[in-house]
Design a protein around this motif. Structure first.
Motif, mmCIF file in Angstrom:
data_model
loop_
_atom_site.group_PDB
_atom_site.id
_atom_site.type_symbol
_atom_site.label_atom_id
_atom_site.label_comp_id
_atom_site.label_asym_id
_atom_site.label_seq_id
_atom_site.Cartn_x
_atom_site.Cartn_y
_atom_site.Cartn_z
ATOM 1 N N ILE A 66 -17.265 -22.192 43.270
ATOM 2 C CA ILE A 66 -15.990 -21.830 43.293
ATOM 3 C C ILE A 66 -15.481 -21.182 44.587
ATOM 4 O O ILE A 66 -14.594 -21.351 45.446
ATOM 5 C CB ILE A 66 -15.271 -21.207 42.085
ATOM 6 N N ARG A 67 -16.391 -20.232 45.041
ATOM 7 C CA ARG A 67 -16.323 -19.425 46.056
ATOM 8 C C ARG A 67 -16.452 -20.044 47.354
ATOM 9 O O ARG A 67 -15.769 -19.959 48.303
ATOM 10 C CB ARG A 67 -17.135 -17.951 46.138
ATOM 11 N N ASN A 68 -17.359 -21.075 47.074
ATOM 12 C CA ASN A 68 -17.506 -22.220 48.170
ATOM 13 C C ASN A 68 -16.037 -22.813 48.537
ATOM 14 O O ASN A 68 -15.638 -23.211 49.654
ATOM 15 C CB ASN A 68 -18.561 -23.049 48.099
ATOM 16 N N LEU A 69 -15.635 -23.168 47.371
ATOM 17 C CA LEU A 69 -14.167 -23.914 47.528
ATOM 18 C C LEU A 69 -13.290 -23.090 48.010
ATOM 19 O O LEU A 69 -12.214 -23.623 48.775
ATOM 20 C CB LEU A 69 -13.865 -24.732 46.278
ATOM 21 N N ASN A 70 -12.946 -21.811 47.577
ATOM 22 C CA ASN A 70 -12.075 -21.011 47.774
ATOM 23 C C ASN A 70 -12.666 -19.400 47.859
ATOM 24 O O ASN A 70 -12.883 -18.866 46.609
ATOM 25 C CB ASN A 70 -10.914 -21.134 46.759
ATOM 26 N N ALA A 71 -12.812 -18.952 48.945
ATOM 27 C CA ALA A 71 -13.612 -17.477 48.966
ATOM 28 C C ALA A 71 -12.778 -16.379 48.645
ATOM 29 O O ALA A 71 -13.431 -15.271 48.188
ATOM 30 C CB ALA A 71 -13.663 -17.395 50.579
ATOM 31 N N GLU A 72 -11.327 -16.662 48.252
ATOM 32 C CA GLU A 72 -10.647 -15.698 47.810
ATOM 33 C C GLU A 72 -10.470 -15.878 46.344
ATOM 34 O O GLU A 72 -9.800 -14.896 45.772
ATOM 35 C CB GLU A 72 -9.202 -15.830 48.476
ATOM 36 N N ALA A 73 -11.136 -16.971 45.950
ATOM 37 C CA ALA A 73 -10.914 -17.091 44.362
ATOM 38 C C ALA A 73 -11.372 -16.013 43.489
ATOM 39 O O ALA A 73 -12.354 -15.273 43.679
ATOM 40 C CB ALA A 73 -11.534 -18.696 43.835
ATOM 41 N N LYS A 74 -10.628 -15.761 42.249
ATOM 42 C CA LYS A 74 -10.786 -14.545 41.431
ATOM 43 C C LYS A 74 -11.827 -15.272 40.372
ATOM 44 O O LYS A 74 -10.989 -15.890 39.642
ATOM 45 C CB LYS A 74 -9.576 -13.863 41.020
ATOM 46 N N VAL A 75 -13.051 -14.819 40.171
ATOM 47 C CA VAL A 75 -13.672 -15.519 39.031
ATOM 48 C C VAL A 75 -14.367 -14.095 38.217
ATOM 49 O O VAL A 75 -14.758 -13.266 38.886
ATOM 50 C CB VAL A 75 -14.886 -16.194 39.752
ATOM 51 N N ILE A 76 -13.880 -14.454 36.811
ATOM 52 C CA ILE A 76 -14.227 -13.521 36.023
ATOM 53 C C ILE A 76 -15.555 -13.884 35.196
ATOM 54 O O ILE A 76 -15.270 -15.141 34.655
ATOM 55 C CB ILE A 76 -13.180 -12.792 34.992
ATOM 56 N N LEU A 77 -16.463 -13.309 35.206
ATOM 57 C CA LEU A 77 -17.769 -13.972 34.109
ATOM 58 C C LEU A 77 -17.916 -13.207 32.890
ATOM 59 O O LEU A 77 -17.755 -11.975 32.800
ATOM 60 C CB LEU A 77 -18.808 -13.936 34.726
ATOM 61 N N ASN A 78 -18.215 -13.938 31.793
ATOM 62 C CA ASN A 78 -18.447 -13.211 30.718
ATOM 63 C C ASN A 78 -19.975 -13.659 30.060
ATOM 64 O O ASN A 78 -20.317 -14.740 30.343
ATOM 65 C CB ASN A 78 -17.320 -13.787 29.344
ATOM 66 N N THR A 79 -20.776 -12.692 29.694
ATOM 67 C CA THR A 79 -22.015 -12.891 29.286
ATOM 68 C C THR A 79 -22.356 -12.260 28.018
ATOM 69 O O THR A 79 -21.818 -11.111 27.799
ATOM 70 C CB THR A 79 -22.976 -12.701 30.498
ATOM 71 N N ALA A 80 -23.268 -12.851 27.443
ATOM 72 C CA ALA A 80 -23.918 -12.066 26.236
ATOM 73 C C ALA A 80 -25.104 -11.355 26.593
ATOM 74 O O ALA A 80 -25.458 -10.453 25.767
ATOM 75 C CB ALA A 80 -24.407 -13.262 25.330
ATOM 76 N N TYR A 81 -25.540 -11.437 28.029
ATOM 77 C CA TYR A 81 -26.610 -10.579 28.509
ATOM 78 C C TYR A 81 -26.076 -9.597 29.352
ATOM 79 O O TYR A 81 -25.938 -10.042 30.446
ATOM 80 C CB TYR A 81 -27.730 -11.457 28.933
ATOM 81 N N GLY A 82 -25.960 -8.318 28.802
ATOM 82 C CA GLY A 82 -25.444 -7.453 29.548
ATOM 83 C C GLY A 82 -26.249 -6.596 30.620
ATOM 84 O O GLY A 82 -26.445 -5.529 30.775
ATOM 85 N N ASP A 83 -27.505 -7.206 31.060
ATOM 86 C CA ASP A 83 -28.424 -6.532 31.650
ATOM 87 C C ASP A 83 -28.126 -6.202 33.152
ATOM 88 O O ASP A 83 -27.422 -7.089 33.692
ATOM 89 C CB ASP A 83 -29.886 -7.326 31.781
ATOM 90 N N PRO A 84 -28.643 -5.378 33.652
ATOM 91 C CA PRO A 84 -27.960 -4.782 35.031
ATOM 92 C C PRO A 84 -28.373 -5.719 36.061
ATOM 93 O O PRO A 84 -27.646 -5.907 37.154
ATOM 94 C CB PRO A 84 -28.915 -3.497 35.272
ATOM 95 N N GLU A 85 -29.472 -6.299 35.947
ATOM 96 C CA GLU A 85 -29.961 -7.344 36.993
ATOM 97 C C GLU A 85 -28.734 -8.658 37.199
ATOM 98 O O GLU A 85 -28.214 -9.017 38.190
ATOM 99 C CB GLU A 85 -31.165 -8.189 36.807
ATOM 100 N N THR A 86 -28.553 -9.049 35.965
ATOM 101 C CA THR A 86 -27.407 -10.195 35.734
ATOM 102 C C THR A 86 -26.070 -9.751 36.445
ATOM 103 O O THR A 86 -25.650 -10.238 37.197
ATOM 104 C CB THR A 86 -27.077 -10.439 34.354
ATOM 105 N N ILE A 87 -25.420 -8.486 36.029
ATOM 106 C CA ILE A 87 -24.403 -7.793 36.492
ATOM 107 C C ILE A 87 -24.504 -7.680 38.082
ATOM 108 O O ILE A 87 -23.652 -8.081 38.733
ATOM 109 C CB ILE A 87 -24.142 -6.643 35.812
ATOM 110 N N SER A 88 -25.482 -7.193 38.511
ATOM 111 C CA SER A 88 -25.305 -7.043 39.852
ATOM 112 C C SER A 88 -25.530 -8.141 40.815
ATOM 113 O O SER A 88 -24.820 -8.482 41.650
ATOM 114 C CB SER A 88 -26.564 -6.065 40.421
ATOM 115 N N ALA A 89 -26.379 -9.139 40.059
ATOM 116 C CA ALA A 89 -26.367 -10.553 40.753
ATOM 117 C C ALA A 89 -24.982 -11.280 40.747
ATOM 118 O O ALA A 89 -24.780 -11.901 41.856
ATOM 119 C CB ALA A 89 -27.309 -11.546 40.115
ATOM 120 N N VAL A 90 -24.442 -11.004 39.653
ATOM 121 C CA VAL A 90 -23.123 -11.492 39.563
ATOM 122 C C VAL A 90 -21.880 -11.062 40.590
ATOM 123 O O VAL A 90 -21.158 -11.642 41.258
ATOM 124 C CB VAL A 90 -22.306 -11.417 37.999
#
Lengths: 123, 543
Positions: A66-90
């Motif tokens: 999505i960011r490739n299609l629109n660099a300004e797009a607002k993307v919110i992610l939801n996850t069941a895995y709240g580990d720091p690695e995932t959060i920082s990668a996202v």
């Protein structure tokens, strides 16, 4: 405001839509991220809310696409895995926010509300 | 028969003080032997006269000289070899004399009797002379030019036979010795018992293992701990019917108090008429092997515990995700209402009802997950395994599911082998395996669009295993996915359609029944699940 929701779990998506209903947002649900990406390329969405773990492609890949299609797009992610690695990668990949399930709906609605208030850069 | 003899007169002196050790006379087919007193002696009979003389030969060891007349033939024995003589002053004499054989006494019991026969025999012949006069006579030497070859050959044959007999004896002895060596060198204990259970042979290994000497065991009963009392009677019955018993295990308490574990086999012993006259029991000390086996079982148990922990970790991750989804939906629904209510934006009754329905649905979904997990965890601690009939389990499940299969447009093909033995399992759990595999096949067939949907259900005996096969003609399983198919929470189904525990439950139930499960793709499409249960001999009654 037009919101795209992507989650392979229908009930999660449904509950979010239900919670946002009083705010009067225009919500569109996709259970397959590939179909969602096609739709994103064709239409304008103010916010994309996607789940992280899905069988066809991950939320992170959806974010990148999505960011490739629109660099300004607002993307919110939801996850069941709240580990720091995932959060920082996202967040490194330019996500607007990440929510760990069970989502604190107040924070979620506030975040959506702020995007709504700030006006839509796509317009 | 008359024989010409050359009498050689010598210059020997006679000594009265010499002695005889013995004389034997073979006459008319009978052997006469007599103890002869030292000195000059004369035997009379109507047919012959024998004069026994002693002589000192050139001042050396005493030699015996014999005189015979009118005798059929004579065999005599001496303790000394006839010595060489002086051949000077030899005169010829001819007279009636039969055959003379001289043997050394020790040689009569050896094999070389014939070898000492010599044609030179020393004797003096005096016809009808008073014994007293003999002393004054000179000794002579006669060359015996002819012998009764018949007698000679007979003796030779006898000697040869004795030779052969002796050789045979030696061979027998050697063979016996060899057998004894094998018997005693065997690392396996060998015990022979007669029909009364009395020990008739007991080798060195038996001594070592049992700590009981051969001396102590011979003629006594086997220790009860070896025979195992009750079992022994059963086994004896089998042995008497000519059967061999292999590998029964027993404990043996040695005199020093140490406990041994034995592996025992037994076979009937037959006499020459083929009748059972005893039993051969062999036993080996398997204490060490048993100890290693116990260690291995323990380490396997540890490994299983570790595996269970690992699968618990995997489960925890699975549970987090599985419960996280409905929990999220539930909380978002409720919190959303609360959020808007706080802001004075109250939901309509219709909306409230709808949200309650969602909350209830999601709570049910969580409940379902917990139920599945409980079922999965329960397999970790199965009740005692009993004898189960796989065919009955399959039939019961098919009765339950056949309507459902028909409703899904699936034809069921069944081939149950009525001859399969019982297996070691838990009846209810066995049914659970069949249900899960059938539902899995049914789900796979639901995914495909075809007119001839089929499920094959077979049972059979494959070597030492009872085999259950459930096959479908759906799309089959991707090779990569096949590796993960038995992992908990692995699923190809959509969220809410199943949480990926079915096959892992099957896997852990099969595992707990010491079975094996494998999955292969069929050449004509679809997948086959094969479950193999080991066949076990059952002491308990059949279920």
């Amino acid at each position: 405001m037009k919101i795209m929701l992507i989650d392979d779990d229908q009930s999660c998506m449904q509950s979010l839509v239900g919670a946002m209903e009083p705010a009067g947002y225009d919500c569109e649900m996709f259970s397959n991220p590939l179909t969602a990406l096609e739709a994103f390329a064709a239409k304008i969405y103010d916010v994309v809310v996607t789940d992280l773990k899905m069988p066809q492609m991950s939320g992170l890949e959806v974010l990148q696409a999505i960011r490739n299609l629109n660099a300004e797009a607002k993307v919110i992610l939801n996850t069941a895995y709240g580990d720091p690695e995932t959060i920082s990668a996202v967040l490194k990949n330019g996500a607007h926010a990440i929510f760990v399930k069970p989502i604190k709906i107040e924070d979620f609605l506030k975040t959506i509300g702020q995007i709504d208030d700030s006006g839509n850069p796509n317009y | 028969m008359k024989v010409n003899l050359r009498l050689v007169l010598g210059h020997f002196r006679m000594y009265k003080s010499s002695y005889f050790s013995g004389l034997a006379i073979l006459f008319c087919g009978l052997l006469f032997s007599t103890r002869v007193e030292p000195g000059v002696f004369r035997l009379y009979s109507g047919l012959f006269t024998v004069l026994l003389l002693l002589a000192k030969f050139q001042g050396k060891t005493a030699a015996r000289r014999y005189l015979f007349a009118g005798l059929g033939f004579v065999v005599f024995f001496t303790t000394q070899i006839l010595a060489p003589v002086d051949f000077q002053n030899i005169d010829d004499f001819s007279f009636f004399i039969p055959i003379l054989y001289a043997y050394l006494l020790p040689d009569t019991i050896s094999t070389n009797v014939v070898a000492i026969f010599t044609s030179y025999i020393f004797f003096t012949y005096i016809k009808s002379v008073d014994p007293g006069l003999i002393i004054g006579y000179s000794m002579g030497m006669v060359s015996l030019s002819l012998a009764y070859s018949m007698t000679f050959n007979a003796l030779r044959r006898l000697s040869k036979e004795r030779d052969e007999l002796q050789q045979l004896n030696q061979k027998l002895f050697a063979a016996n010795q060899k057998l004894q060596t094998i018997f005693d060198s065997s690392p396996v204990a060998i015990a022979g018992v007669d029909l009364q259970g009395k020990v008739i042979s007991w080798n060195r290994a038996a001594e070592e293992i049992s700590g009981l000497s051969e001396q102590k065991m011979l003629g006594n009963s086997l220790p009860e701990s070896i025979t195992g009392q009750v079992i022994y009677e059963e086994i004896k019955e089998q042995l008497l019917q000519g059967r061999t018993i292999k590998c029964w295990e027993a404990h043996l308490c040695r005199q020093n108090g140490s406990m041994l574990e034995l592996n025992i086999s037994a076979a009937p012993l037959h006499n020459q008429q083929g009748k059972i006259n005893g039993f051969l029991t062999i036993f080996s000390d398997i204490t060490e092997r048993k100890r290693i086996e116990a260690e291995m079982t323990e380490s396997r148990r540890k490994l299983e515990r570790a595996e269970r922990m690992a699968s618990l970790g995997m489960m925890a991750a699975g549970i987090t995700h599985e419960i996280g989804q409905p929990l999220n939906a539930l909380k978002v629904t409720a919190d959303g209402m609360l959020y808007w209510s706080k802001k004075g934006n109250f939901p309509t009754m219709d909306k409230i009802i709808r949200n309650f329905a969602t909350i209830s649905e999601q709570a049910e979904r969580i409940n379902e997950i917990i139920r599945n997990i409980r079922s999965f965890v329960k397999t970790e601690d199965l009740p005692k395994l009993t004898a189960c009939d796989l065919n009955i389990a399959v039939k019961d499940v098919l009765n339950l599911l056949s309507n459902q299969l028909t409703a899904h447009g699936i034809a069921l093909k069944i081939a149950l082998d009525p001859g399969i033995p019982l297996l070691q399992g838990v009846r209810g759990r066995l049914e659970e395996i069949v249900v899960n595999l059938l539902v899995n096949a049914m789900d796979a067939l639901d995914e495909v669009t075809k007119t001839n949907k089929e499920i094959y259900c077979r049972t059979s005996l494959d070597h030492d295993f009872v085999l259950l096969e459930i096959a479908d003609n759906a799309a089959g399983i991707d090779r990569e996915l096949a590796k993960k198919i038995f992992e908990p929470f692995f699923t190809t189904k959509k969220p809410g359609d199943g949480m990926g525990l079915g096959l892992s439950i099957v896997h852990s139930i099969v595992d707990s029944m010491n079975g094996v499960i494998e999955v292969t793709n069929n050449s004509k499409g679809g997948a086959t699940f094969r479950v193999l249960f080991p066949v076990t001999q059952w002491e308990s009654e059949k279920q």
